[in-house]
Design an enzyme around this catalytic site. Sequence first.
Site, short mmCIF file in Angstrom:
data_model
loop_
_atom_site.label_atom_id
_atom_site.label_comp_id
_atom_site.label_asym_id
_atom_site.label_seq_id
_atom_site.Cartn_x
_atom_site.Cartn_y
_atom_site.Cartn_z
N ARG A 16 0.85 -1.20 0.00
CA ARG A 16 0.00 0.00 0.00
C ARG A 16 0.88 1.25 0.00
O ARG A 16 0.99 1.95 -0.99
CB ARG A 16 -0.94 0.00 1.23
CG ARG A 16 -2.12 0.97 1.10
CD ARG A 16 -1.79 2.45 1.29
NE ARG A 16 -1.38 2.77 2.66
CZ ARG A 16 -0.95 3.97 3.03
NH1 ARG A 16 -0.83 4.95 2.14
NH2 ARG A 16 -0.58 4.19 4.28
N ASP A 17 1.59 1.50 1.08
CA ASP A 17 2.34 2.74 1.24
C ASP A 17 3.50 2.80 0.25
O ASP A 17 3.89 3.89 -0.20
CB ASP A 17 2.85 2.82 2.69
CG ASP A 17 3.18 4.23 3.13
OD1 ASP A 17 2.92 5.17 2.35
OD2 ASP A 17 3.69 4.40 4.24
N HIS A 208 5.30 4.47 13.17
CA HIS A 208 5.57 4.38 11.73
C HIS A 208 6.72 5.35 11.42
O HIS A 208 6.53 6.56 11.44
CB HIS A 208 4.27 4.78 10.99
CG HIS A 208 4.38 4.91 9.51
ND1 HIS A 208 3.77 4.02 8.64
CD2 HIS A 208 4.99 5.82 8.71
CE1 HIS A 208 4.01 4.38 7.39
NE2 HIS A 208 4.74 5.49 7.41
N HIS A 210 10.09 6.78 9.14
CA HIS A 210 10.77 6.89 7.85
C HIS A 210 12.26 7.07 8.12
O HIS A 210 12.64 7.61 9.15
CB HIS A 210 10.23 8.08 7.06
CG HIS A 210 8.94 7.77 6.35
ND1 HIS A 210 8.72 8.08 5.03
CD2 HIS A 210 7.81 7.16 6.77
CE1 HIS A 210 7.51 7.69 4.66
NE2 HIS A 210 6.93 7.13 5.71
N CYS A 241 9.15 10.02 -0.27
CA CYS A 241 8.81 11.28 0.37
C CYS A 241 8.98 12.36 -0.67
O CYS A 241 10.09 12.64 -1.09
CB CYS A 241 9.74 11.54 1.54
SG CYS A 241 9.64 13.23 2.12
N ASN A 250 10.15 4.80 3.88
CA ASN A 250 9.77 4.07 5.08
C ASN A 250 10.92 3.23 5.61
O ASN A 250 11.76 2.78 4.84
CB ASN A 250 8.62 3.10 4.75
CG ASN A 250 7.35 3.81 4.38
OD1 ASN A 250 7.32 4.56 3.42
ND2 ASN A 250 6.29 3.59 5.14
#
Lengths: 308, 308
Positions: A16-17, A208, A210, A241, A250
């Site tokens: 997903r991300d 979460h 990064h 990003c 991530n």
Amino acid sequence: MLKPRTKLYINEVATRDGFQNEAQFVETEAKVALVNRLSRCGFAKIEVTSFTSPKAIPALRDAEAVMFQIARVPGVVYTVLVPNVRGAERALSCGVDEVNLVMSVSESHNRTNLRMTREQSFAQLSDVVSVVRETNVAINVSLSTAMGCPMEGDVPATEVLGWMQRFADIGVHGITLCDTTGMAFPSQVGDLCRRAAEAFPRLELTLHFHNTRGMALANTLAALDAGIVRFDSSLGGLGGCPYAPGATGNVCTEELVHMLELDGYDTGVDLSGVIEAAKLLPDLIGHDVPSQILKAGQRLALHPMPAI
Amino acid sequence: MLKPRTKLYINEVATRDGFQNEAQFVETEAKVALVNRLSRCGFAKIEVTSFTSPKAIPALRDAEAVMFQIARVPGVVYTVLVPNVRGAERALSCGVDEVNLVMSVSESHNRTNLRMTREQSFAQLSDVVSVVRETNVAINVSLSTAMGCPMEGDVPATEVLGWMQRFADIGVHGITLCDTTGMAFPSQVGDLCRRAAEAFPRLELTLHFHNTRGMALANTLAALDAGIVRFDSSLGGLGGCPYAPGATGNVCTEELVHMLELDGYDTGVDLSGVIEAAKLLPDLIGHDVPSQILKAGQRLALHPMPAI
């Protein structure tokens, strides 16, 4: 510090991300095959896809197809991103285990990323919560820019705790604090995690991170030290990003699991299986991934002594 | 945990540990200009060059010229690598503040890297110590593979402490524990640092991390937690590892300082100056460097809100 062999819960977010940021469309079959492979790796949770408008995120326009075709492994929580009631209805029709809602705790980032004010987002997500609470599907909220906003800078912890309170009040089960652009630093993470865990002992709290500025694993240590046991991570370090071209995204699943297992935690994740899965990514997305473990191998991947 | 604003001591090693691995020769003038720039950045120590045989390390064949031409800033310790008595004599003739001796604590790595047994290395370095102790120049020993050997695997802490004892016995001032190929992990680092600091309270103890598997900053946190205040780092993350092609090398100075200053430590280092210096590296060495801070900027390098 947590006790040795403390059980940790890793949520794999690459499909997903990660994929939502990729220019190259990953074919539905390949997505399904990857999720199936990840399902056998021992993750606590997999964020499979996003039920957003296909126009907004064409990379994930096959959300239903993916959800229906994957072979779900009992014990794994299959979660999906849901932006609104329409998305929630689509997700529920696929029998997801959890929906993940997203908004930013900083006004500028929310307006840039979601094109709404935070109040508009909260109202929209409240409607989603109302719909989903009628079912037995879990509800998680990911709060973006919880450790800094790339436009506003510092985000006060009180602001983060305030938004957590509003979502707790409407009955969500979990909240993820997202360091969306890699602005978190260890002492800040420890402080915020302690305050959040103390204020919301009944919420499942996930972090979460990064690795935009190299601190993802250091921040993970700080969160562990504050008692956090749930972490998002992304296979191969996928997930970009837009504000830092070329920077890593991530936190990389194989780097995270590698460190956590060496430190004696029980992630439940089969690291070798994860590494094999990560090796598939460059072909799927058309470029190299930032994973250091893919390049260097595991710590005890030894080398023969060269002839002297 | 160390107190806020604890003073830390950063040793910048790029012009030695970094440049010695580069295929492209960095001109003497450029080396001198870079050291001069770094001298104004507030480092406690700079490892300028290596007095090895020009045939063994042609990249640093201009060691005397560099040492004589740099503009030394009072308060900065200028250290150089020295492999033997011949190298020590050359270094002393240049008025260095410290010599840094190197051997591996694992037999295979020492034989591969230095083409000697560890006992042969120790005998050779003991001769250097005898010579240098006649002067007021400080002596540091960098112990390679102190947290793992890429050929042998785990290295017992007792082995590391044993070699520290032998060097302490012949009167060296400091010892650097080097994670030469990025095999260290946080709990191991914490344990080793505590044992080393307790056993050798009078030795200056430095930690030297590599980011090969992404853990350099996490390991730094673990070392800080064990009371360590001295760290090696390399501008731009320069410094390779022949066993992991494509992997990052030494911990990146600007990533290290960025995190430490955010966490409230006093490194004395001017981060902006370091970043400006790191920007010069790609031209000097002919390729990109792994620094994340160069790509992403500092945490509060904010972005304008895009027009919506």
